[in-house]
Design a protein around this motif. Structure first.
Motif, mmCIF file in Angstrom:
data_model
loop_
_atom_site.group_PDB
_atom_site.id
_atom_site.type_symbol
_atom_site.label_atom_id
_atom_site.label_comp_id
_atom_site.label_asym_id
_atom_site.label_seq_id
_atom_site.Cartn_x
_atom_site.Cartn_y
_atom_site.Cartn_z
ATOM 1 N N ILE A 36 0.848 -1.198 0.000
ATOM 2 C CA ILE A 36 0.000 0.000 0.000
ATOM 3 C C ILE A 36 0.882 1.246 0.000
ATOM 4 O O ILE A 36 0.612 2.218 -0.718
ATOM 5 N N SER A 37 1.947 1.215 0.787
ATOM 6 C CA SER A 37 2.884 2.336 0.829
ATOM 7 C C SER A 37 3.551 2.538 -0.529
ATOM 8 O O SER A 37 3.732 3.677 -0.986
ATOM 9 N N GLY A 45 5.220 9.747 -7.546
ATOM 10 C CA GLY A 45 6.317 9.827 -8.507
ATOM 11 C C GLY A 45 7.582 9.096 -8.098
ATOM 12 O O GLY A 45 8.614 9.226 -8.755
ATOM 13 N N MET A 46 7.529 8.316 -7.019
ATOM 14 C CA MET A 46 8.696 7.552 -6.563
ATOM 15 C C MET A 46 8.643 6.149 -7.164
ATOM 16 O O MET A 46 7.613 5.483 -7.126
ATOM 17 N N ASP A 47 9.739 5.704 -7.718
ATOM 18 C CA ASP A 47 9.780 4.410 -8.400
ATOM 19 C C ASP A 47 10.026 3.295 -7.389
ATOM 20 O O ASP A 47 11.166 3.010 -7.013
ATOM 21 N N ALA A 53 8.772 -3.442 -2.294
ATOM 22 C CA ALA A 53 8.068 -2.685 -1.254
ATOM 23 C C ALA A 53 8.543 -3.028 0.152
ATOM 24 O O ALA A 53 8.805 -2.135 0.969
ATOM 25 N N VAL A 54 8.663 -4.314 0.450
ATOM 26 C CA VAL A 54 9.077 -4.721 1.794
ATOM 27 C C VAL A 54 10.511 -4.277 2.076
ATOM 28 O O VAL A 54 10.818 -3.775 3.168
ATOM 29 N N ILE A 69 9.173 9.602 0.991
ATOM 30 C CA ILE A 69 8.522 9.872 -0.287
ATOM 31 C C ILE A 69 8.653 11.348 -0.658
ATOM 32 O O ILE A 69 8.956 11.695 -1.816
ATOM 33 N N GLU A 70 8.442 12.206 0.316
ATOM 34 C CA GLU A 70 8.525 13.648 0.038
ATOM 35 C C GLU A 70 9.940 14.056 -0.347
ATOM 36 O O GLU A 70 10.131 14.890 -1.253
#
Length: 233
Positions: A36-37, A45-47, A53-54, A69-70
């Motif tokens: 989800i994250s 816009g983050m690849d 993900a984990v 992310i920011e």
């Protein structure tokens, strides 16, 4: 580097409390939350593909994920982003979450050994209520659950582990933590506790003091039982 206190599992130790992380140790919800994250990260816009993900988000609290992310994207996610994500996590948990393999046998074995247990997690209390209800684990930890998220001091800060020890009335050196993430292990070690890490055989653990490794939950209770026998319990 020598530990300031003997390992709590040593014959010289005094094991009085076991503290469990939640995700990846008791319930298998970490992959769901990390995906989800990753979905939200891609939206900004983050690849981050789902299969990474984990690796990227494991053990991180929502404020830390938001900050990452920011920083990576330059996109401001908003002051309500973490609250929105928490609601998504809770909804996902209610739709189904699995117990980690062997968790019931392990917890029943620890209960028979008579060592008090607590939970200290970066998840919110609301999330853990949903996870434990779905998996029928709430009876093991009723009113003995601590949320770093709700405290506003997420791991790797050791505050949530120190809070658990304080509530039990024991010193950090008398606590054993079961963790699966480096973030959580760092918090445990910085709290002055011994940390057992649940890791697959092909994965390493940090080279920090007071860190041990097991591959499956079935190894945990025998480790505790041996220590208690050596300590004269």
């Amino acid at each position: 580097m020598m530990a300031e206190h003997p390992l709590v599992l040593s014959p010289q130790g005094h094991l009085k409390l076991i503290i469990f992380d939640c995700d990846g140790v008791l319930v298998d919800s970490e992959e769901t939350c990390c995906r989800i994250s990753a979905e939200e990260a891609r939206r900004a816009g983050m690849d981050v593909p789902d299969e990474q993900a984990v690796k990227v988000f494991s053990g991180m609290a929502l404020p830390g994920i938001q900050n990452m992310i920011e920083q990576k994207t330059g996109v401001h996610l908003g002051h309500d982003w973490a609250a929105m994500m928490q609601k998504r996590f809770v909804a996902a948990m209610k739709n189904g979450v699995e117990p980690v393999e062997g968790v019931y046998d392990m917890l029943n074995s620890i209960r028979k050994l008579g060592v008090p247990v607590r939970v200290a997690s970066n998840s919110s209390q609301e999330e853990m209520d949903a996870k434990f209800s779905i998996t029928n684990l709430e009876t093991f930890f009723e009113k003995r659950i601590h949320s770093a998220r709700d405290m506003g001091i997420p791991k790797p800060n050791p505050a949530v582990y120190l809070k658990a020890a304080e509530e039990e009335g024991v010193s950090p050196s008398e606590c054993l933590v079961l963790e699966d993430s480096d973030t959580g292990a760092r918090a445990a070690v910085d709290a002055g506790m011994t940390c057992v890490m649940l890791r697959a055989a092909d994965k390493t653990v940090p080279e920090w003091e007071n860190i041990l490794k097991i591959h499956t939950l079935s190894e945990f209770a025998p480790l505790v039982e041996k220590a208690l026998q050596q300590q004269g319990h």
